[in-house]
Enzyme design. Structure first.
Site, short mmCIF file in Angstrom:
data_model
loop_
_atom_site.label_atom_id
_atom_site.label_comp_id
_atom_site.label_asym_id
_atom_site.label_seq_id
_atom_site.Cartn_x
_atom_site.Cartn_y
_atom_site.Cartn_z
N ASN A 1 0.82 -1.21 0.00
CA ASN A 1 0.00 0.00 0.00
C ASN A 1 0.85 1.27 0.00
O ASN A 1 0.41 2.32 -0.46
CB ASN A 1 -0.93 0.00 1.21
N ASP B 1 1.19 1.09 -9.66
CA ASP B 1 -0.11 0.44 -9.51
C ASP B 1 -0.05 -1.02 -9.94
O ASP B 1 -0.78 -1.87 -9.42
CB ASP B 1 -1.15 1.19 -10.35
N ARG C 1 2.31 -10.19 -2.97
CA ARG C 1 2.58 -11.64 -2.99
C ARG C 1 3.99 -11.93 -2.47
O ARG C 1 4.22 -12.96 -1.83
CB ARG C 1 2.40 -12.17 -4.41
N ASP D 1 -6.02 -0.22 -3.46
CA ASP D 1 -5.64 -0.04 -4.86
C ASP D 1 -6.75 0.62 -5.66
O ASP D 1 -6.53 1.59 -6.39
CB ASP D 1 -5.27 -1.40 -5.46
N HIS D 2 -7.96 0.09 -5.54
CA HIS D 2 -9.08 0.65 -6.30
C HIS D 2 -9.44 2.06 -5.82
O HIS D 2 -9.88 2.89 -6.62
CB HIS D 2 -10.30 -0.27 -6.19
N ASP E 1 -7.05 4.33 -7.50
CA ASP E 1 -7.41 4.40 -8.92
C ASP E 1 -8.59 5.33 -9.15
O ASP E 1 -8.63 6.08 -10.13
CB ASP E 1 -7.73 3.00 -9.46
#
Length: 427
Positions: free
Chosen positions: A48, A100, A108, A121-122, A125
């Site tokens: 993040n 992004d 991961r 993330d969204h 965005d």
């Protein structure tokens, strides 16, 4: 929990990100670059943090453009922005795309993949979407115009469609040409071209640019400016995405034995919210001022963008928690009241009750921006707190494994209950 219903919290453990990317450009060119780029980041950096760093670059680009063009005028209005600003926007947007793209890879690598990263993330965005519309419209020499509004509408519609599709299909689908990949790279090139030739370049007719003005039949077509042509191309792109998204949703609904028409009704929230904003923006001229032709245009678009981010944020939250689709947003009432007030002159002999002069209009728009920001900030804060407290993680801190290979989380409790080894393995 403060925001997520208690019975929906357990669904966070069931969430797993699923994505499909059909882009050849992404597969053969960008993904190898991203795979290398993520290795430059230490494992101590949280995913993040990378996401927020990318958005911070866009904020810097946005602030720089407004510093040189505070009233958001194009060259037609007498404002000339230095070429390096457009080059910085080009580099900044490419960096945002790269950051992004690698935050999931970093998640991961660090064992932090999960619903919090999806939400964060969204959310970034969604904010970037409106900022880039404003920056790209300035670079295209569109400025304060209905083309800029149309660009905002089309871009937000694409984002809403993608989120709507993911809610119903359970996966994020990116086709051979998508906004997050090819769309962003197109804007990167636009910034670079504006840096070389200036925004006025985009006023060149498309037939003149392609040297087709003397070609029979073709020269009968209107010689639309390149910037207008780009907007027309975007309209076809939206139409294509609508049918492509619905095709995927319809396939998913059929496989589950559910109605294929019901999901279409869930497009109405976007239609309603956008209609309210357009109703306000298209108010009749009163006191010789309209939003579209004033310095309030940018704060108005930003307020609209924040309300949209709140709307799709709730959609994404519903997706990761398997909760009902959010139909309603209370910010609609605020904007509707302002829109109705601004349009009272449509009634003969009536004038606005609140936006009676330029000072009051300015106050209403900036207050709307502040309230929209506060509402979205509250949503983000409460959701992050809910998820981190329940799952025993932190938003910007990387978890570590102990000598037994068990993830050691930064927050020792889960919904008020101590987290044991078995729970940590699940996390």
């Amino acid at each position: 929990m403060a925001f997520i219903p208690q019975d929906a919290l357990q669904n966070l453990h069931k969430y797993a990100y699923k994505g499909v990317d059909k882009s050849p450009l992404s597969k053969y060119v960008l993904n190898p670059f991203w795979t290398w780029f993520v290795t430059l980041w230490p494992l101590s950096v949280a995913p993040n943090t990378i996401t927020l760093s990318g958005l911070s670059i866009v904020f810097l680009n946005f602030a720089t453009v407004l510093l040189y063009d505070p009233a958001y005028l194009t060259e037609k209005g007498g404002v000339v922005i230095p070429s390096w600003v457009y080059f910085s926007c080009s580099i900044g947007l490419f960096m945002y795309q790269s950051f992004d793209a690698i935050d999931g890879k970093q998640a991961r690598r660090t064992g932090m993949a999960g619903p919090l990263g999806e939400m964060f993330d969204h959310g970034c965005d969604a904010m970037n979407t409106t900022l880039e519309v404003i920056l790209a419209a300035q670079a295209l020499n569109l400025g304060r115009s209905w083309w800029t509004v149309a660009s905002q509408m089309a871009t937000l519609a694409n984002f809403y469609l993608t989120t709507w599709e993911e809610y119903h299909t359970g996966e994020l689908y990116l086709g051979v040409f998508s906004g997050p990949v090819e769309g962003i790279l197109m804007i990167v090139v636009i910034y670079a071209i504006s840096g070389v030739y200036g925004p006025s370049f985009w006023d060149t007719g498309i037939l003149s640019f392609l040297r087709l003005t003397n070609v029979p039949l073709i020269n009968q077509l209107p010689d639309l400016p390149l910037n207008d042509s780009f907007m027309v191309f975007g309209a076809f792109g939206v139409a294509f995405n609508v049918q492509a998204s619905y095709r995927n949703v319809r396939r998913a609904m059929l496989s589950k034995g559910k109605s294929t028409t019901w999901p279409l009704l869930l497009l109405l929230p976007f239609v309603v919210s956008a209609a309210i904003q357009l109703f306000w923006l298209s108010h009749p001229r009163y006191d010789d001022a309209v939003l579209l032709n004033s310095a309030l245009f940018v704060p108005f678009l930003c307020a609209w963008g924040l309300q949209f981010a709140h709307q799709v944020g709730r959609m994404i939250l519903a997706h990761v928690t398997s909760s009902p689709f959010p139909w309603w947003d209370w910010m609609w009432v605020w904007s509707l009241v302002a829109a109705v007030d601004a349009n009272l002159p449509l009634i003969p002999g009536r004038a606005p009750l609140i936006q009676t002069n330029e000072t009051n209009r300015t106050l209403v728009v900036y207050l709307t921006l502040a309230v929209s920001f506060a509402a979205y900030a509250r949503f983000c804060t409460l959701v992050i707190n809910d998820i981190t407290n329940f799952m025993g993680i932190a938003c910007f801190t990387v978890r570590k494994k102990d000598k037994n290979g068990v993830w050691q989380d930064t927050t020792p409790t889960t919904a008020g209950v101590a987290v044991g080894p078995d729970d940590k393995k699940k996390l």
